[in-house]
Design a protein around this motif. Structure first.
Motif, PDB file in Angstrom:
ATOM      1  N   VAL A 246      12.596  -7.678  10.919  1.00  0.00           N
ATOM      2  CA  VAL A 246      12.845  -8.033   9.417  1.00  0.00           C
ATOM      3  C   VAL A 246      11.917  -9.324   9.050  1.00  0.00           C
ATOM      4  CG1 VAL A 246      14.561  -9.040   7.789  1.00  0.00           C
ATOM      5  CG2 VAL A 246      15.113  -6.871   9.145  1.00  0.00           C
ATOM      6  N   ARG A 247      11.887 -10.300   9.812  1.00  0.00           N
ATOM      7  CA  ARG A 247      11.271 -11.570   9.654  1.00  0.00           C
ATOM      8  C   ARG A 247       9.403 -11.127   9.679  1.00  0.00           C
ATOM      9  NH1 ARG A 247      14.866 -13.678  13.419  1.00  0.00           N
ATOM     10  NH2 ARG A 247      13.193 -13.472  15.219  1.00  0.00           N
ATOM     11  N   GLU A 248       9.218 -10.266  10.312  1.00  0.00           N
ATOM     12  CA  GLU A 248       7.802 -10.035  10.438  1.00  0.00           C
ATOM     13  C   GLU A 248       7.357  -9.335   9.387  1.00  0.00           C
ATOM     14  OE1 GLU A 248       7.238  -7.925  13.959  1.00  0.00           O
ATOM     15  OE2 GLU A 248       7.215  -9.586  15.312  1.00  0.00           O
ATOM     16  N   ALA A 249       8.157  -8.086   8.613  1.00  0.00           N
ATOM     17  CA  ALA A 249       8.039  -7.618   7.549  1.00  0.00           C
ATOM     18  C   ALA A 249       8.051  -8.621   6.378  1.00  0.00           C
ATOM     19  CB  ALA A 249       8.882  -6.467   7.277  1.00  0.00           C
ATOM     20  N   SER A 250       9.068  -9.455   6.332  1.00  0.00           N
ATOM     21  CA  SER A 250       9.094 -10.075   5.154  1.00  0.00           C
ATOM     22  C   SER A 250       8.045 -11.357   5.131  1.00  0.00           C
ATOM     23  CB  SER A 250      10.384 -10.873   5.096  1.00  0.00           C
ATOM     24  OG  SER A 250      10.590 -11.724   6.475  1.00  0.00           O
ATOM     25  N   THR A 251       7.554 -11.662   6.385  1.00  0.00           N
ATOM     26  CA  THR A 251       6.289 -12.700   6.219  1.00  0.00           C
ATOM     27  C   THR A 251       5.046 -12.171   5.731  1.00  0.00           C
ATOM     28  OG1 THR A 251       7.216 -13.807   8.421  1.00  0.00           O
ATOM     29  CG2 THR A 251       4.897 -14.003   7.667  1.00  0.00           C
ATOM     30  N   GLU A 252       4.702 -10.747   6.211  1.00  0.00           N
ATOM     31  CA  GLU A 252       3.767 -10.094   5.669  1.00  0.00           C
ATOM     32  C   GLU A 252       3.646  -9.742   4.464  1.00  0.00           C
ATOM     33  OE1 GLU A 252       3.532  -6.534   8.062  1.00  0.00           O
ATOM     34  OE2 GLU A 252       3.085  -7.446   9.801  1.00  0.00           O
ATOM     35  N   LEU A 253       5.007  -9.513   3.732  1.00  0.00           N
ATOM     36  CA  LEU A 253       5.069  -9.233   2.271  1.00  0.00           C
ATOM     37  C   LEU A 253       4.986 -10.531   1.446  1.00  0.00           C
ATOM     38  CD1 LEU A 253       6.149  -7.245   0.112  1.00  0.00           C
ATOM     39  CD2 LEU A 253       8.365  -8.099   0.560  1.00  0.00           C
ATOM     40  N   ARG A 254       5.554 -11.642   1.874  1.00  0.00           N
ATOM     41  CA  ARG A 254       4.893 -12.800   0.905  1.00  0.00           C
ATOM     42  C   ARG A 254       3.577 -13.056   1.189  1.00  0.00           C
ATOM     43  NH1 ARG A 254       9.741 -14.257   3.748  1.00  0.00           N
ATOM     44  NH2 ARG A 254       8.716 -15.789   5.263  1.00  0.00           N
ATOM     45  N   GLU A 256       1.403 -10.882   1.463  1.00  0.00           N
ATOM     46  CA  GLU A 256       0.341 -10.185   0.728  1.00  0.00           C
ATOM     47  C   GLU A 256       0.237 -10.390  -0.876  1.00  0.00           C
ATOM     48  OE1 GLU A 256       1.859  -6.377   1.339  1.00  0.00           O
ATOM     49  OE2 GLU A 256       0.710  -6.143   3.338  1.00  0.00           O
ATOM     50  N   GLU A 257       1.743 -11.035  -1.112  1.00  0.00           N
ATOM     51  CA  GLU A 257       1.949 -11.456  -2.567  1.00  0.00           C
ATOM     52  C   GLU A 257       1.081 -12.750  -2.760  1.00  0.00           C
ATOM     53  OE1 GLU A 257       6.050 -12.058  -2.807  1.00  0.00           O
ATOM     54  OE2 GLU A 257       6.791  -9.689  -3.072  1.00  0.00           O
ATOM     55  N   LEU A 258       1.126 -13.581  -2.121  1.00  0.00           N
ATOM     56  CA  LEU A 258       0.094 -14.926  -2.192  1.00  0.00           C
ATOM     57  C   LEU A 258      -1.221 -14.287  -2.283  1.00  0.00           C
ATOM     58  CD1 LEU A 258       1.832 -17.525   0.467  1.00  0.00           C
ATOM     59  CD2 LEU A 258       1.896 -17.260  -2.241  1.00  0.00           C
ATOM     60  N   SER A 259      -1.467 -13.509  -1.550  1.00  0.00           N
ATOM     61  CA  SER A 259      -3.077 -13.119  -1.684  1.00  0.00           C
ATOM     62  C   SER A 259      -3.540 -12.413  -2.890  1.00  0.00           C
ATOM     63  CB  SER A 259      -3.420 -12.083  -0.653  1.00  0.00           C
ATOM     64  OG  SER A 259      -3.357 -12.666   0.697  1.00  0.00           O
ATOM     65  N   ASP A 260      -2.541 -11.651  -3.508  1.00  0.00           N
ATOM     66  CA  ASP A 260      -2.481 -11.097  -4.982  1.00  0.00           C
ATOM     67  C   ASP A 260      -2.617 -11.924  -6.022  1.00  0.00           C
ATOM     68  OD1 ASP A 260      -2.547  -8.567  -3.568  1.00  0.00           O
ATOM     69  OD2 ASP A 260      -0.409  -8.165  -4.140  1.00  0.00           O
ATOM     70  N   GLU A 261      -1.854 -12.961  -5.675  1.00  0.00           N
ATOM     71  CA  GLU A 261      -1.836 -13.962  -6.997  1.00  0.00           C
ATOM     72  C   GLU A 261      -3.215 -14.666  -6.852  1.00  0.00           C
ATOM     73  OE1 GLU A 261       1.426 -16.521  -5.948  1.00  0.00           O
ATOM     74  OE2 GLU A 261       2.928 -14.892  -6.631  1.00  0.00           O
ATOM     75  N   GLU A 262      -3.799 -14.935  -5.703  1.00  0.00           N
ATOM     76  CA  GLU A 262      -5.086 -15.690  -5.492  1.00  0.00           C
ATOM     77  C   GLU A 262      -6.230 -14.784  -6.344  1.00  0.00           C
ATOM     78  OE1 GLU A 262      -5.521 -16.965  -1.744  1.00  0.00           O
ATOM     79  OE2 GLU A 262      -4.059 -18.488  -1.707  1.00  0.00           O
TER      80      GLU A 262
END
Length: 262
Positions: A246-254, A256-262
């Protein structure tokens, strides 16, 4: 003749007067003796009456003894009949309880515990109440191919769970089970959100997982589930493994979201 006659009469009269006191004395003596005999007879009669009852009195006493014995016998028979009746009632009540209910062995570790005490313990550590916890366990144990035996659970609730004192309708049993499910679902969503949101570090989540696991194991032990050391370690490892994913999946998800915002 006249003189002699007069002298004779005078002498007889004197003799009578002389003899009368003696006669009176003897009469008085005779009366005194008679009184004494009567007194002795009365005393003997009184002693005899006090020492030995008459036949009628003895018969009355015998009747009283017999009546008392009969009363004692009736009381003894009544007591025996009452005891037999109580035993029959207890046996009938036991027969009325289903066999699987009589053999139900969970919650024995909290025999004698009051509902309020169990409820306070749970409310301090979980979101569920003692009623919801107990009924959820019963619904899991009394499940058949056609569904949960809610009527059996409700009618025998005090026999199944020591700290429950009232029977429940099937509708009340179903409501408690539904409330338990809703609270577990909401608690799970809250915990996972906290784990995935990044509000906690990995170390904080591990510590939190250890605490909640200990509480869960304690509740299982109270229910009567004996977990071996191997089973405990295996359960903890599975939970830790899931939480790491769960922690690994949530870290990857966050990320990805940061990358998309950039």
């Amino acid at each position: 003749m006249t003189d002699e006659s007069d002298e004779f009469e005078t002498g007889a009269s004197d003799a009578e007067e002389t003899a009368r006191p003696d006669a009176d004395a003897r009469a008085e003596a005779d009366e005194a003796a008679a009184d004494a005999e009567m007194a002795d007879a009365s005393a003997e009669t009184a002693e005899t009456t006090g020492a030995e009852p008459t036949d009628s009195e003895a018969a009355d006493a015998a009747d009283e003894d017999a009546t008392g014995s009969e009363t004692d016998s009736v009381d003894s028979e009544a007591a025996t009949a009452g005891a037999d009746s109580d035993a029959e009632d207890a046996e009938a009540a036991e027969d009325a309880v289903p066999e699987d209910v009589q053999k139900y062995a969970r919650f024995k570790k909290v025999d004698g515990a009051q509902y309020d005490r169990v409820n306070d313990f749970l409310r301090q550590r979980t979101y569920v109440t003692a009623r919801e916890w107990a009924i959820a366990r019963l619904c899991a144990d009394f499940r058949t191919e056609t569904g949960v035996e809610m009527t059996k659970i409700g009618n025998n609730l005090p026999e199944l769970v020591p700290f429950m004192t009232d029977t429940y309708t099937p509708q009340a049993v179903n409501q408690a089970r539904s409330a338990f499910r809703d609270k577990v679902r909401k608690s799970g969503a809250t915990f996972l959100y906290g784990a995935m949101s990044g509000f906690f570090t990995a170390e904080e989540l591990d510590e939190m997982m250890y605490e909640v696991t200990e509480i869960a194991k304690f509740l299982l032990e109270v229910e009567g589930v004996d977990l071996s050391v191997e089973e405990e370690l295996e359960a903890e490892e599975r939970i830790s493994s899931v939480m790491r994913e769960v922690r690994e999946a949530s870290t990857e998800l966050r990320q990805e979201e940061l990358s998309d915002e950039e």
